[in-house]
Scaffold this motif. Structure first.
Motif, PDB file in Angstrom:
ATOM      1  N   LYS A   1       4.777  -3.090  -4.182  1.00 37.65           N
ATOM      2  CA  LYS A   1       3.950  -4.175  -5.025  1.00 37.65           C
ATOM      3  C   LYS A   1       3.724  -4.162  -6.598  1.00 37.65           C
ATOM      4  O   LYS A   1       3.874  -5.020  -7.535  1.00 37.65           O
ATOM      5  CB  LYS A   1       2.278  -4.255  -3.996  1.00 37.65           C
ATOM      6  CG  LYS A   1       1.294  -4.997  -4.332  1.00 37.65           C
ATOM      7  CD  LYS A   1       1.922  -6.340  -3.475  1.00 37.65           C
ATOM      8  CE  LYS A   1       0.717  -7.345  -3.872  1.00 37.65           C
ATOM      9  NZ  LYS A   1      -0.177  -7.523  -4.834  1.00 37.65           N
TER      10      LYS A   1
ATOM     11  N   VAL B   1       7.905  -8.571  -1.678  1.00 40.29           N
ATOM     12  CA  VAL B   1       8.003  -7.923  -0.386  1.00 40.29           C
ATOM     13  C   VAL B   1       7.502  -7.967   0.685  1.00 40.29           C
ATOM     14  O   VAL B   1       6.618  -8.898   1.556  1.00 40.29           O
ATOM     15  CB  VAL B   1       7.044  -6.829  -1.250  1.00 40.29           C
ATOM     16  CG1 VAL B   1       6.796  -5.257  -0.210  1.00 40.29           C
ATOM     17  CG2 VAL B   1       6.609  -6.475  -2.935  1.00 40.29           C
TER      18      VAL B   1
ATOM     19  N   SER C   1       4.643  -0.048   7.144  1.00 35.01           N
ATOM     20  CA  SER C   1       3.833  -1.230   6.581  1.00 35.01           C
ATOM     21  C   SER C   1       3.239  -1.157   5.460  1.00 35.01           C
ATOM     22  O   SER C   1       3.328   0.054   4.908  1.00 35.01           O
ATOM     23  CB  SER C   1       2.776  -1.048   7.753  1.00 35.01           C
ATOM     24  OG  SER C   1       2.008  -0.245   7.611  1.00 35.01           O
ATOM     25  N   ASP C   2       2.323  -2.398   5.331  1.00 33.18           N
ATOM     26  CA  ASP C   2       1.472  -2.422   4.130  1.00 33.18           C
ATOM     27  C   ASP C   2       0.542  -1.204   3.890  1.00 33.18           C
ATOM     28  O   ASP C   2      -0.010  -1.445   2.342  1.00 33.18           O
ATOM     29  CB  ASP C   2       1.155  -3.596   3.830  1.00 33.18           C
ATOM     30  CG  ASP C   2      -0.235  -4.453   4.681  1.00 33.18           C
ATOM     31  OD1 ASP C   2      -0.263  -3.209   5.778  1.00 33.18           O
ATOM     32  OD2 ASP C   2      -0.535  -5.748   4.945  1.00 33.18           O
ATOM     33  N   SER C   3       0.445  -0.855   4.439  1.00 31.77           N
ATOM     34  CA  SER C   3      -0.615   0.512   4.198  1.00 31.77           C
ATOM     35  C   SER C   3      -0.254   2.287   3.682  1.00 31.77           C
ATOM     36  O   SER C   3      -0.488   2.409   4.178  1.00 31.77           O
ATOM     37  CB  SER C   3      -1.601   0.760   5.967  1.00 31.77           C
ATOM     38  OG  SER C   3      -0.104   1.824   6.662  1.00 31.77           O
TER      39      SER C   3
ATOM     40  N   THR D   1       6.893  -6.434   4.422  1.00 34.22           N
ATOM     41  CA  THR D   1       7.082  -4.822   4.907  1.00 34.22           C
ATOM     42  C   THR D   1       7.897  -5.392   6.982  1.00 34.22           C
ATOM     43  O   THR D   1       8.279  -5.761   7.323  1.00 34.22           O
ATOM     44  CB  THR D   1       5.850  -4.936   5.409  1.00 34.22           C
ATOM     45  OG1 THR D   1       4.578  -6.135   6.316  1.00 34.22           O
ATOM     46  CG2 THR D   1       5.286  -4.337   3.662  1.00 34.22           C
TER      47      THR D   1
ATOM     48  N   SER E   1       0.639   6.075   8.538  1.00 30.79           N
ATOM     49  CA  SER E   1       0.319   4.477   8.392  1.00 30.79           C
ATOM     50  C   SER E   1       0.567   3.682   9.143  1.00 30.79           C
ATOM     51  O   SER E   1       0.123   2.996   9.830  1.00 30.79           O
ATOM     52  CB  SER E   1       1.735   4.393   6.771  1.00 30.79           C
ATOM     53  OG  SER E   1       3.112   4.734   7.546  1.00 30.79           O
TER      54      SER E   1
ATOM     55  N   TYR F   1       4.483   0.563   0.522  1.00 26.66           N
ATOM     56  CA  TYR F   1       4.312  -0.705  -0.283  1.00 26.66           C
ATOM     57  C   TYR F   1       3.398  -0.356  -1.572  1.00 26.66           C
ATOM     58  O   TYR F   1       3.930  -1.983  -2.134  1.00 26.66           O
ATOM     59  CB  TYR F   1       3.717  -1.391   0.947  1.00 26.66           C
ATOM     60  CG  TYR F   1       3.033  -2.550   1.179  1.00 26.66           C
ATOM     61  CD1 TYR F   1       4.347  -4.255   0.827  1.00 26.66           C
ATOM     62  CD2 TYR F   1       1.496  -2.664   0.520  1.00 26.66           C
ATOM     63  CE1 TYR F   1       3.181  -4.964   0.700  1.00 26.66           C
ATOM     64  CE2 TYR F   1       1.178  -4.116   0.379  1.00 26.66           C
ATOM     65  CZ  TYR F   1       1.951  -5.806  -0.198  1.00 26.66           C
ATOM     66  OH  TYR F   1       0.994  -6.601  -0.344  1.00 26.66           O
ATOM     67  N   GLU F   2       3.099   0.000  -1.465  1.00 30.30           N
ATOM     68  CA  GLU F   2       2.298   0.250  -3.094  1.00 30.30           C
ATOM     69  C   GLU F   2       3.205   0.304  -3.978  1.00 30.30           C
ATOM     70  O   GLU F   2       2.853  -0.434  -4.877  1.00 30.30           O
ATOM     71  CB  GLU F   2       1.222   1.320  -3.008  1.00 30.30           C
ATOM     72  CG  GLU F   2      -0.056   1.429  -1.722  1.00 30.30           C
ATOM     73  CD  GLU F   2      -0.498   2.988  -1.749  1.00 30.30           C
ATOM     74  OE1 GLU F   2      -0.940   2.759  -3.410  1.00 30.30           O
ATOM     75  OE2 GLU F   2      -0.878   2.876  -1.169  1.00 30.30           O
TER      76      GLU F   2
END
Length: 341
Positions: free
Chosen positions: A59, A77, A49-51, A79, A232, A55-56
């Motif tokens: 991004k 991007v 996920s974006d958490s 997820t 996460s 993902y960071e």
């Protein structure tokens, strides 16, 4: 008149030759017909996920690329493996074939393409981050890059999913006997199936997107993943016990379709090399920084966290020896040696 036409034909022939040379020079640079660099709208898949730190980092790559090219190269991007219906295996297959441009995936998932990728996660092979960095900044990293290239993937950098830990809803896991009879979700590769069967569990394979619901409904008793994925994905809501046994290291590959990479101009390839390496290094940094606080947070939310003693770890190491007996020939002795610190 004959001399006129002969002269004109000679001039036309010369112009055609010059045009061909100019076209050839322009083509090697990866630019448009007018000499400008090509614009790209690329799609990148991330497993979780974006958490997550994955993902960071993705991004960061997208933002840095957008900034350095003034918007000429865009990376969107996605997820939770949206581009492959939640299936990580299909994501790396799509990357190799070119239906997906970039991914951030574990080498464990690449084992679906070739079992040799499993060597990076051999049980109890790497014990800490210093050994990890030595291997991936050295011969192990180079060997892995060559293996990826064989499969149509250009490695831009190596991230870190971390050391894999185990959770369950039944009891503490301190020794191999504590695993007996537990139904544990594992990634869908043969090495992990053999490993968990040798430890006495009933291993179950399913895509990660299905794991939370399966744990919630009691279809499975537990699962194994690094701390960042556990935290996460909020697995503390459906799991009571966490054992920090560092049994298997899980590297990530920031990969790009090799054919796409090869079609880029020299300048764009250098840009992807540099920004990809920076994004992967950033992910490793923040993942390591976050892990300690994530463990404390999981404790605060009610998880029982256990760290085995050296003697208990020795018992697990002895129990997994059959995996080395079986897989050394599959991985290759030279490849295993490259990943042995």
């Amino acid at each position: 008149m004959k001399k006129f036409f002969k002269g004109r034909n000679l001039l036309l022939a010369m112009l055609l030759i010059v045009s061909a040379i100019l076209a050839a020079c322009g083509g090697s640079g990866g630019g448009d017909a007018d000499g400008k660099e090509k614009s790209y709208k690329l799609k990148m898949s991330v497993t979780v996920s974006d958490s997550s730190t994955w993902y960071e980092a993705a991004k960061k790559l997208a933002d840095d690329m957008d900034k350095e090219t003034d918007g000429r190269i865009k990376i969107e991007v996605f997820t939770n493996e949206q581009l492959s219906g939640g299936d990580s295996g299909k994501a790396v297959e799509g990357l190799a074939k070119g239906s997906i441009d970039l991914t951030f995936n574990s080498t464990i998932i690449y084992s679906i393409l070739d079992q040799r990728f499993g060597v990076a996660s051999a049980p109890f092979l790497l014990k800490d981050h210093s050994e990890v960095d030595k291997v991936f900044n050295g011969e192990g990293g180079e060997k892995l890059k060559e293996l990826l290239a064989e499969k149509g993937v250009q490695a831009l950098g190596y991230g870190e999913n971390g050391f894999r830990q185990i959770t369950n809803s039944k009891h503490e896991i301190k020794l191999p006997k504590d695993l007996s009879g537990l139904k544990i979700r594992i990634p869908g590769i043969t090495m992990y199936t053999d490993l968990y069967r040798s430890l006495g569990t009933d291993p179950a394979t399913m895509t990660f997107s299905e794991v939370f619901t399966a744990l919630q409904q009691g279809t499975i008793d537990g699962q194994e993943n690094p701390i960042d994925v556990i935290a996460s994905s909020k697995l503390e809501e459906v799991q009571d016990y966490l054992t920090l046994w560092n049994y298997s290291y899980d590297p990530l590959v920031l990969g790009m379709n090799k054919k796409l990479y090869g079609s880029l101009s020299d300048a764009d390839r250098e840009l992807f090399d540099r920004l990809g390496k920076e994004a992967a290094a950033y992910q490793v940094k923040i993942a390591r920084e976050k892990e300690a606080s994530q463990i404390e947070d999981l404790k605060a939310k009610g998880m029982n966290v256990y760290m085995p003693t050296d003697a208990e770890l020795a018992a697990f190491k002895k129990a997994v020896q059959p995996i080395y007996d079986k897989y050394t020939d599959i991985w290759g002795e030279d490849l295993l040696k490259a990943f042995t610190p």
